[in-house]
Write a protein that holds these residues in place. Structure first.
Motif, PDB file in Angstrom:
ATOM      1  N   LEU A 672       6.414 -51.310  15.344  1.00 16.57           N
ATOM      2  CA  LEU A 672       7.768 -50.989  15.792  1.00 16.57           C
ATOM      3  C   LEU A 672       8.354 -49.980  14.810  1.00 16.57           C
ATOM      4  CD1 LEU A 672       9.320 -54.484  16.720  1.00 16.57           C
ATOM      5  CD2 LEU A 672       8.279 -52.805  18.242  1.00 16.57           C
ATOM      6  N   ALA A 673       8.763 -48.822  15.313  1.00 16.85           N
ATOM      7  CA  ALA A 673       9.324 -47.776  14.464  1.00 16.85           C
ATOM      8  C   ALA A 673      10.772 -47.534  14.856  1.00 16.85           C
ATOM      9  CB  ALA A 673       8.519 -46.490  14.603  1.00 16.85           C
ATOM     10  N   PHE A 674      11.631 -47.373  13.842  1.00 17.71           N
ATOM     11  CA  PHE A 674      13.058 -47.183  14.050  1.00 17.71           C
ATOM     12  C   PHE A 674      13.460 -45.866  13.383  1.00 17.71           C
ATOM     13  CE2 PHE A 674      12.056 -51.679  13.982  1.00 17.71           C
ATOM     14  CZ  PHE A 674      12.621 -52.110  15.176  1.00 17.71           C
ATOM     15  N   VAL A 675      13.826 -44.898  14.213  1.00 14.21           N
ATOM     16  CA  VAL A 675      14.051 -43.538  13.738  1.00 14.21           C
ATOM     17  C   VAL A 675      15.381 -43.034  14.287  1.00 14.21           C
ATOM     18  CG1 VAL A 675      13.112 -41.201  13.639  1.00 14.21           C
ATOM     19  CG2 VAL A 675      11.550 -43.169  13.805  1.00 14.21           C
ATOM     20  N   GLY A 676      16.268 -42.620  13.399  1.00 12.79           N
ATOM     21  CA  GLY A 676      17.529 -42.052  13.837  1.00 12.79           C
ATOM     22  C   GLY A 676      17.367 -40.636  14.354  1.00 12.79           C
ATOM     23  N   THR A 706       5.690 -48.954  19.572  1.00 12.98           N
ATOM     24  CA  THR A 706       6.987 -48.632  20.160  1.00 12.98           C
ATOM     25  C   THR A 706       7.830 -47.868  19.153  1.00 12.98           C
ATOM     26  OG1 THR A 706       6.967 -50.567  21.613  1.00 12.98           O
ATOM     27  CG2 THR A 706       9.104 -49.570  21.155  1.00 12.98           C
ATOM     28  N   VAL A 707       8.329 -46.721  19.590  1.00 17.46           N
ATOM     29  CA  VAL A 707       9.195 -45.885  18.754  1.00 17.46           C
ATOM     30  C   VAL A 707      10.590 -45.911  19.356  1.00 17.46           C
ATOM     31  CG1 VAL A 707       9.553 -43.611  17.743  1.00 17.46           C
ATOM     32  CG2 VAL A 707       7.227 -44.406  18.223  1.00 17.46           C
ATOM     33  N   PHE A 708      11.538 -46.448  18.603  1.00 17.62           N
ATOM     34  CA  PHE A 708      12.936 -46.420  19.007  1.00 17.62           C
ATOM     35  C   PHE A 708      13.599 -45.194  18.371  1.00 17.62           C
ATOM     36  CE2 PHE A 708      12.005 -50.989  19.367  1.00 17.62           C
ATOM     37  CZ  PHE A 708      12.543 -51.275  20.617  1.00 17.62           C
ATOM     38  N   TYR A 709      13.956 -44.219  19.195  1.00 17.90           N
ATOM     39  CA  TYR A 709      14.774 -43.105  18.729  1.00 17.90           C
ATOM     40  C   TYR A 709      16.236 -43.521  18.930  1.00 17.90           C
ATOM     41  CZ  TYR A 709      10.569 -40.141  18.980  1.00 17.90           C
ATOM     42  OH  TYR A 709       9.325 -39.591  18.805  1.00 17.90           O
ATOM     43  N   LEU A 710      16.925 -43.742  17.836  1.00 17.93           N
ATOM     44  CA  LEU A 710      18.272 -44.305  17.877  1.00 17.93           C
ATOM     45  C   LEU A 710      19.274 -43.170  17.703  1.00 17.93           C
ATOM     46  CD1 LEU A 710      17.055 -47.102  15.564  1.00 17.93           C
ATOM     47  CD2 LEU A 710      17.708 -47.488  17.938  1.00 17.93           C
ATOM     48  N   ALA A 711      19.917 -42.787  18.798  1.00 22.64           N
ATOM     49  CA  ALA A 711      20.700 -41.555  18.818  1.00 22.64           C
ATOM     50  C   ALA A 711      22.185 -41.850  18.958  1.00 22.64           C
ATOM     51  CB  ALA A 711      20.234 -40.666  19.977  1.00 22.64           C
ATOM     52  N   ASN A 777       5.342 -46.681  23.571  1.00 21.57           N
ATOM     53  CA  ASN A 777       6.687 -46.485  24.115  1.00 21.57           C
ATOM     54  C   ASN A 777       7.465 -45.506  23.251  1.00 21.57           C
ATOM     55  OD1 ASN A 777       6.602 -48.671  26.202  1.00 21.57           O
ATOM     56  ND2 ASN A 777       6.460 -49.992  24.399  1.00 21.57           N
ATOM     57  N   PHE A 778       8.062 -44.501  23.887  1.00 20.16           N
ATOM     58  CA  PHE A 778       9.029 -43.630  23.224  1.00 20.16           C
ATOM     59  C   PHE A 778      10.367 -43.884  23.913  1.00 20.16           C
ATOM     60  CE2 PHE A 778       4.988 -41.239  22.776  1.00 20.16           C
ATOM     61  CZ  PHE A 778       4.918 -41.208  21.390  1.00 20.16           C
TER      62      PHE A 778
END
Length: 811
Positions: A672-676, A706-711, A777-778
């Motif tokens: 699980l990746a959390f990226v702003g 899963t990569v969460f792009y947190l925008a 997942n992107f």
């Protein structure tokens, strides 16, 4: 006269017919018709510069040129075409002792394969490379004489073949759509045949490259042998190509093919260093990095992070000879000396200018790596990087201790605190290996010690260990992301508990500013601090007790000698249990809006992941990039295993994202990746690299990434600073321009790639998305900026929404 075999596999029209046609024409001596055709083509082109020649005219012109070229050379070869209906038929012929392909007078040199007619051909991104490898292995297995050039393999696909999406990016392979234009297809075949003949037979310089037997360059052989001697196969080779380092990289690949030494690349040189750092911190893997001339500067602050982590490895960097005059891309020239930059960072290095110096200089590099822990930079000139000269045995050094035992001072004082201090103990753990983690968890249970991880090393200890809940783990302590339970452990309201009532241990840590939200003055005056470190130079000036030991030795001795009185043990356990009863979030975090706040999103996501952990045995490696949303993820997400934090060292935005392909390839569990959006915008797009590497991973079918792009459209850490310090908006300086998100599903071999925009929390969909194996997942998550909670600062814990008057006071 020697025969050169041209094989057509999947021999259906039109490919087999076209190959035979082209070869027949090439064997025809040049004559009047060809000359006339060429003349007509030139005349047509002269009449209209705007109009292109049609395919028949192009073929006629090219044929005339090829025939005349061949006519000027001795006729020492002839072309023979062999057609096979299937790959199995080709294998059978190669295995048949009496088949002409096994005749020593025939050399197999060109293969035209109609891939669409083959059964069971893989549609993965690397299908062309795999097919080429299978064909070469068949020749080797059956001793078929062969002479391959970069033009030997041409693969044809039907227009509707799903593999057409992956026709680009295959070195030394010509993938083609068959198309409907026979003359254009034949012109292309003609060019490929002539390019091969020129490369493999007529051009002496090129032919030497085909004839040369593989010999690893000396530098690669020595480095590979040294790394294997020290780390076995627990190391990775990271490379970003360049003409000067190509031979070195190829040699390293050949030496380690089929082993557990990972062969990795990245979106740029910086990504290699990010991956190497993550590989060491998460998986204990050493590394060799290869980069071309002038690229040592591309590592930026990550080079310092590698040094700070004492991540063991070698960085091989091409450079120019010292005698060169302003060499292209050279960092060692009349204008400056790149070695000074490396020296200023405190990194050992060697510069190998001459082939005669390889052995002695490598010996110095190996010795420096074993003494300092790494990294060590090896600057090498082109001649050194390409030399295959044998090296003396002295280039390989015997092992020397890499982890010398410290003197053990301070241990008795720490043991006295653990066994007898009438107060509470909180241990913040730095990066622990598996054995150290098990010892820390066992000791915390025996002695009533509360555990916390850090913003730099999330998951060093965590809520689960080997499938069992760790009841002594309270959360994260850091400059940001400190958990509510840890804050309440240390404070009575807004005030720190007196030093007599508690001790804060920094285990395997520099106790640097990132570790806590407290100033050095408060740490010195209001906290009792114990620091455990094997490096005396890393002891903080505010440490009250300094234990000069390795973490492993400290934990082993402490576990063997810990004897806490039952009443004291019960007192400590009561406080930890009371803190466990606190909810990690508060009502203000539960407000649902569109866009969601980070607090709400992670409140919901953490609950979902906790259920997956408890009910389905879910395990994952977390990847946390620098930014407000990364902080929220570190603080709120339950963890099962150590994760990788971009906050480590220089806190470089985007480093965690660029390390993701390496992490996913090595991770034994889900990721699980959390990226702003700020971190995403500052570095290259890694998605294609991640998908390509995962498609070749042996465990991709059972892994979920899963990569969460947190925008939220702003650089939220800076905006939060402005919110608390200046109470005004940040304007343009914090704005992150948005990119248009993509949605949809596609397949890459065994992988399913899902892209989705998330505006509301859809628990059912996310449950499936996070747990389905063989999936990447992107996810673009739209959030609204806020500065409330999540351990953004001590000030945020004093606001009205964080106050908890209804909760009982702690024991």
């Amino acid at each position: 006269m020697k025969s050169l075999a041209v094989c057509v596999i999947g021999a259906t029209d039109p490919v087999s017919r076209d190959v035979s046609f082209v070869v027949d024409k090439l064997l025809t001596p040049p004559g009047v018709r060809a000359v006339s055709a060429s003349s007509a083509a030139r005349a047509t082109a002269a009449r209209s510069t705007a109009a292109c020649l049609d395919s028949d005219q192009v073929f006629a012109s090219l044929l005339c040129q090829a025939q005349r070229y061949l006519a000027r050379r001795p006729r020492t070869h002839e072309l023979r075409v062999f057609c096979f209906d299937s790959l199995a038929a080709f294998h059978a012929a190669a295995a048949e002792a009496g088949h002409p392909l096994r005749d020593g007078s025939i050399s197999l040199e060109l293969l035209f394969v109609d891939v669409s007619s083959l059964d069971g051909a893989d549609a993965a991104p690397h299908w062309a490379a795999d097919l080429k490898q299978r064909l070469m292995q068949a020749c080797e297995a059956h001793a078929v004489p062969a002479r391959f050039s970069p033009h030997s393999f041409t693969f044809y696909l039907a227009d509707d073949d799903p593999r057409r999406r992956f026709m680009h990016g295959h070195g030394a392979v010509h993938p083609r759509l068959r198309g409907n234009d026979a003359a254009a297809r034949r012109a292309d075949m003609l060019r490929i045949v002539l390019d091969h003949l020129d490369h493999a037979h007529f051009n002496r310089m090129l032919a030497r490259s085909v004839d040369a037997a593989f010999r690893p360059v000396a530098l690669a052989g020595a480095i590979d042998g040294f790394m294997r001697g020290q780390w076995g196969e627990r190391w990775d080779f990271h490379a970003f190509t360049g003409s000067v380092v190509a031979a070195f990289i190829d040699s390293m690949h050949a030496l380690d093919t089929g082993s557990n030494v990972r062969q990795l690349t990245g979106v740029n040189e910086h990504a290699l260093a990010c991956g190497a750092l993550a590989g060491w911190q998460l998986f204990g893997r050493a590394y060799v990095i290869a980069i071309t001339s002038g690229m040592i500067d591309e590592f930026k602050g990550t080079l310092s992070n590698l040094s700070r982590a004492r991540a063991p490895g070698l960085i091989v960097c091409a450079d120019s000879p010292s005698s060169g005059w302003f060499a292209f891309q050279g960092t060692i020239n009349q204008d400056g000396d790149g070695r000074e930059v490396v020296r200023a960072r405190g990194l050992p290095h060697v510069y190998i200018d001459s082939v005669d110096d390889i052995a002695a200089s490598l010996g110095q590099a190996f010795d420096a790596l074993l003494r300092t822990g790494g990294p060590v930079v090896v600057f090498a000139t082109p001649a050194v990087l390409e030399s295959c000269a044998a090296l003396p045995v002295a280039a390989t050094l015997p092992a020397v201790p890499r982890d010398p035992e410290a003197d053990g001072s301070g241990f008795d004082d720490a043991l006295q605190l653990v066994n007898h201090k009438d107060g509470h103990l909180l241990w913040q753990c730095g990066r622990l290996d598996g054995d150290e983690r098990a010892l820390a968890v066992a000791l915390s249970r025996r002695a009533g010690i509360a555990l916390a991880d850090s913003l730099a090393h999330p998951g060093s200890v965590c809520g689960w260990h080997q499938g069992r809940a760790v009841e002594t783990y309270l959360g994260t302590l850091g400059l940001y992301a400190f958990s509510r339970r840890v804050h309440r452990f240390l404070h009575d309201g807004d005030e720190l508990n007196p030093p007599q009532q508690q001790s804060l241990f920094f285990l395997k840590s520099k106790a640097d500013q990132l570790c806590t939200p407290f100033s050095e003055g408060r740490l010195a005056r209001h906290l009792h601090v114990v620091q455990v470190n094997r490096h005396a130079r890393d002891f903080a000036p505010f440490a009250d007790v300094r234990v000069h030991m390795t973490a492993r030795r400290f934990l082993e001795r402490m576990l063997a000698q810990a004897e806490v009185a039952p009443a004291l043990l019960e007192k400590r356990r009561r406080k930890i249990a009371a803190l466990q009863a606190l909810t990690p979030t508060l009502p203000v975090d539960w407000i649902e809006t569109v866009p969601m706040t980070a607090n709400y999103f992670f409140h919901r996501l953490s609950a979902l992941v906790q259920r997956l952990i408890e009910q389905e045995g879910y395990r994952y490696v977390g990847v946390f990039d620098v930014g407000r949303c990364g902080v929220s993820a570190v603080r709120n997400m339950p963890r099962t295993d150590p994760g990788f934090s971009g906050w480590y060292g220089r806190a470089l935005m985007g480093d965690a994202l660029m390390a993701l392909p390496c992490i996913a390839l090595n991770a034994p569990h889900h990721v699980l990746a959390f990226v702003g959006d700020g971190a995403r915008a500052i570095v290259p797009d890694i998605e294609a690299q991640l998908v390509a590497m995962q498609s070749q991973s042996p465990h991709a079918r059972r892994q979920n990434v899963t990569v969460f792009y947190l925008a939220n459209g702003v650089l939220s850490i800076i905006q939060s600073y402005l919110d608390f310090r200046f109470a005004r908006h940040g304007g343009a300086q914090v704005t992150v321009p948005s990119r248009a998100p993509r949605e949809g599903v596609e397949s890459r071999g065994a992988l399913a790639i899902h892209r989705r925009v998330i505006e509301r929390f859809d628990e059912g969909w996310l449950h499936g998305a996070l747990s389905e194996p063989g999936r990447i997942n992107f996810l673009d998550v739209h959030l609204a900026h806020n500065s409330s909670g999540d351990g953004m600062s001590l000030a945020s814990e004093s606001t009205w929404s964080r106050a908890t008057p209804l909760e009982e006071s702690l024991p």
